[in-house]
Design an enzyme around this catalytic site. Structure first.
Site, PDB file in Angstrom:
ATOM      1  N   ASP A  51       0.848  -1.210   0.000  1.00  0.00           N
ATOM      2  CA  ASP A  51       0.000   0.000   0.000  1.00  0.00           C
ATOM      3  C   ASP A  51       0.877   1.252   0.000  1.00  0.00           C
ATOM      4  OD1 ASP A  51       0.817  -0.691   2.607  1.00  0.00           O
ATOM      5  OD2 ASP A  51      -0.954   0.172   3.555  1.00  0.00           O
ATOM      6  N   ASP A  71      -0.323   8.751   5.138  1.00  0.00           N
ATOM      7  CA  ASP A  71      -1.477   7.863   5.041  1.00  0.00           C
ATOM      8  C   ASP A  71      -1.956   7.576   6.456  1.00  0.00           C
ATOM      9  OD1 ASP A  71      -3.307   5.831   4.650  1.00  0.00           O
ATOM     10  OD2 ASP A  71      -2.128   4.798   3.120  1.00  0.00           O
ATOM     11  N   THR A  74      -5.214   2.720   9.954  1.00  0.00           N
ATOM     12  CA  THR A  74      -4.955   1.933  11.162  1.00  0.00           C
ATOM     13  C   THR A  74      -3.597   2.339  11.730  1.00  0.00           C
ATOM     14  OG1 THR A  74      -6.176   0.142  10.136  1.00  0.00           O
ATOM     15  CG2 THR A  74      -4.837  -0.409  12.069  1.00  0.00           C
TER      16      THR A  74
HETATM   17  N1  ADP Z   1     -16.819   5.504   7.376  1.00  0.00           N
HETATM   18  C1  ADP Z   1     -15.716   5.018   7.976  1.00  0.00           C
HETATM   19  N2  ADP Z   1     -15.577   3.695   8.187  1.00  0.00           N
HETATM   20  C2  ADP Z   1     -14.454   3.215   8.784  1.00  0.00           C
HETATM   21  N3  ADP Z   1     -13.448   3.984   9.200  1.00  0.00           N
HETATM   22  C3  ADP Z   1     -13.548   5.299   9.016  1.00  0.00           C
HETATM   23  C4  ADP Z   1     -14.668   5.888   8.396  1.00  0.00           C
HETATM   24  N4  ADP Z   1     -14.458   7.223   8.340  1.00  0.00           N
HETATM   25  C5  ADP Z   1     -13.280   7.453   8.915  1.00  0.00           C
HETATM   26  N5  ADP Z   1     -12.723   6.310   9.345  1.00  0.00           N
HETATM   27  C6  ADP Z   1     -11.434   6.218   9.988  1.00  0.00           C
HETATM   28  O1  ADP Z   1     -10.560   5.625   9.048  1.00  0.00           O
HETATM   29  C7  ADP Z   1      -9.608   4.836   9.729  1.00  0.00           C
HETATM   30  C8  ADP Z   1      -9.281   3.683   8.815  1.00  0.00           C
HETATM   31  O2  ADP Z   1      -8.601   4.252   7.708  1.00  0.00           O
HETATM   32  P1  ADP Z   1      -8.236   3.371   6.469  1.00  0.00           P
HETATM   33  O3  ADP Z   1      -7.414   4.235   5.582  1.00  0.00           O
HETATM   34  O4  ADP Z   1      -9.474   2.759   5.898  1.00  0.00           O
HETATM   35  O5  ADP Z   1      -7.399   2.242   7.196  1.00  0.00           O
HETATM   36  P2  ADP Z   1      -6.319   1.267   6.620  1.00  0.00           P
HETATM   37  O6  ADP Z   1      -5.126   2.139   6.335  1.00  0.00           O
HETATM   38  O7  ADP Z   1      -6.083   0.316   7.716  1.00  0.00           O
HETATM   39  O8  ADP Z   1      -6.910   0.693   5.379  1.00  0.00           O
HETATM   40  C9  ADP Z   1     -10.237   4.411  11.037  1.00  0.00           C
HETATM   41  O9  ADP Z   1      -9.253   4.609  12.028  1.00  0.00           O
HETATM   42  C10 ADP Z   1     -11.390   5.388  11.231  1.00  0.00           C
HETATM   43  O10 ADP Z   1     -11.111   6.264  12.295  1.00  0.00           O
HETATM   44  C1  PAZ Z   2       2.423   0.011   7.859  1.00  0.00           C
HETATM   45  C2  PAZ Z   2       1.136  -0.643   7.368  1.00  0.00           C
HETATM   46  C3  PAZ Z   2       0.549  -1.481   8.485  1.00  0.00           C
HETATM   47  C4  PAZ Z   2       0.147   0.475   7.012  1.00  0.00           C
HETATM   48  O1  PAZ Z   2      -1.075  -0.104   6.673  1.00  0.00           O
HETATM   49  P1  PAZ Z   2      -2.473   0.629   6.935  1.00  0.00           P
HETATM   50  O2  PAZ Z   2      -2.557   1.063   8.349  1.00  0.00           O
HETATM   51  O3  PAZ Z   2      -2.519   1.820   5.996  1.00  0.00           O
HETATM   52  O4  PAZ Z   2      -3.494  -0.408   6.597  1.00  0.00           O
HETATM   53  C5  PAZ Z   2       1.361  -1.503   6.080  1.00  0.00           C
HETATM   54  O5  PAZ Z   2       1.918  -0.718   5.074  1.00  0.00           O
HETATM   55  C6  PAZ Z   2       2.300  -2.657   6.365  1.00  0.00           C
HETATM   56  O6  PAZ Z   2       1.888  -3.682   6.857  1.00  0.00           O
HETATM   57  N1  PAZ Z   2       3.607  -2.464   6.040  1.00  0.00           N
HETATM   58  C7  PAZ Z   2       4.635  -3.475   6.216  1.00  0.00           C
HETATM   59  C8  PAZ Z   2       5.824  -2.900   6.959  1.00  0.00           C
HETATM   60  C9  PAZ Z   2       6.509  -1.740   6.262  1.00  0.00           C
HETATM   61  O7  PAZ Z   2       5.929  -1.067   5.399  1.00  0.00           O
HETATM   62  O8  PAZ Z   2       7.690  -1.519   6.592  1.00  0.00           O
END
Ligand code: ADP
Ligand code: PAZ
Length: 192
Positions: A51, A71, A74
């Site tokens: 990602d 970004d 999570t």
């Molecule tokens: N409609 C929504 N559903 C889920 N998460 C949301 C929403 N709007 C905002 N968020 C926020 O987005 C975050 C998740 O971001 P996202 O970019 O989807 O995560 P990841 O990087 O893990 O894919 C959660 O921490 C939450 O606070």
């Molecule tokens: C750091 C992350 C957890 C971010 O993922 P996200 O929270 O955006 O879903 C993902 O890019 C990941 O698992 N990376 C592997 C370790 C690294 O990038 O060094």
């Protein structure tokens, strides 16, 4: 069909099987040491989340200036690109992780599910937790800004991820929301 997954190779295998069954060309995109002339900072390049790598490739579709990608999901990640080089980045807890970490490691701190959008000072416990998390994200932003501005006076900061809305008050001409950077990076692998 092009697909990438940062954590779920099972899903990739299922999509691949369905493509094979239906005669659809399939490409599994993974992190590489170099793609489209952009070099990955990690010597163990496979360890960089795909990602993050796709966001790097997506960012270069928008600008050739030094760019910091924040970004906020999570995890909160930062990746810096200057010229054709990904210089590296940071991984930190995202907002929800920070909030749950502070609650689960203390006895008197509790929280709500609000998402703070403007910085200020809390007047009760949940508000202090929320604004503390926002202050941490703003600190992440200002550290990235500080670093990227040391490379050039003209730079860009791209914000993506579900919690990027929390940095809305920091938007400026060179600080923009780019919610689809990962998919834009992935789109570069679509065969023409
Ligand atoms: N409609 C929504 N559903 C889920 N998460 C949301 C929403 N709007 C905002 N968020 C926020 O987005 C975050 C998740 O971001 P996202 O970019 O989807 O995560 P990841 O990087 O893990 O894919 C959660 O921490 C939450 O606070
Ligand atoms: C750091 C992350 C957890 C971010 O993922 P996200 O929270 O955006 O879903 C993902 O890019 C990941 O698992 N990376 C592997 C370790 C690294 O990038 O060094």
């Amino acid at each position: 069909m092009v697909a990438a997954s940062v954590q779920n190779d099972e899903a990739i295998q299922l999509i691949k099987q369905q493509c094979e069954v239906n005669g659809i060309q399939f490409k599994h995109v993974v992190t590489q040491s170099e793609a489209f002339g952009i070099h990955c900072a990690y010597s163990q390049f496979k360890n960089l989340g795909v990602d993050r790598w796709l966001a790097v490739l997506g960012a270069r579709m928008w600008t050739q200036s030094p760019v910091a990608i924040l970004d906020l999901g999570t995890a909160a990640t930062c990746d810096i690109i200057v010229d054709n080089q990904h210089l590296g980045g940071w991984i930190a807890p995202g907002f929800q992780l920070m909030r749950s970490a502070v609650i689960s490691n203390t006895s008197k701190v509790f929280a709500n599910q609000m998402t703070p959008l403007n910085i200020g000072l809390g007047k009760d416990t949940p508000e202090c937790v929320n604004l503390g998390g926002l202050a941490m994200l703003q600190g992440f932003f200002y550290s990235a800004k500080n670093l990227i501005s040391s490379y050039a006076s003209e730079y860009e900061i791209f914000l993506c991820g579900g919690d990027s809305v929390m940095l809305s008050e920091l938007l400026a001409d060179n600080v923009t929301m780019k919610p689809d950077l990962v998919l834009e990076g992935l789109s570069r692998f679509i065969p023409h």
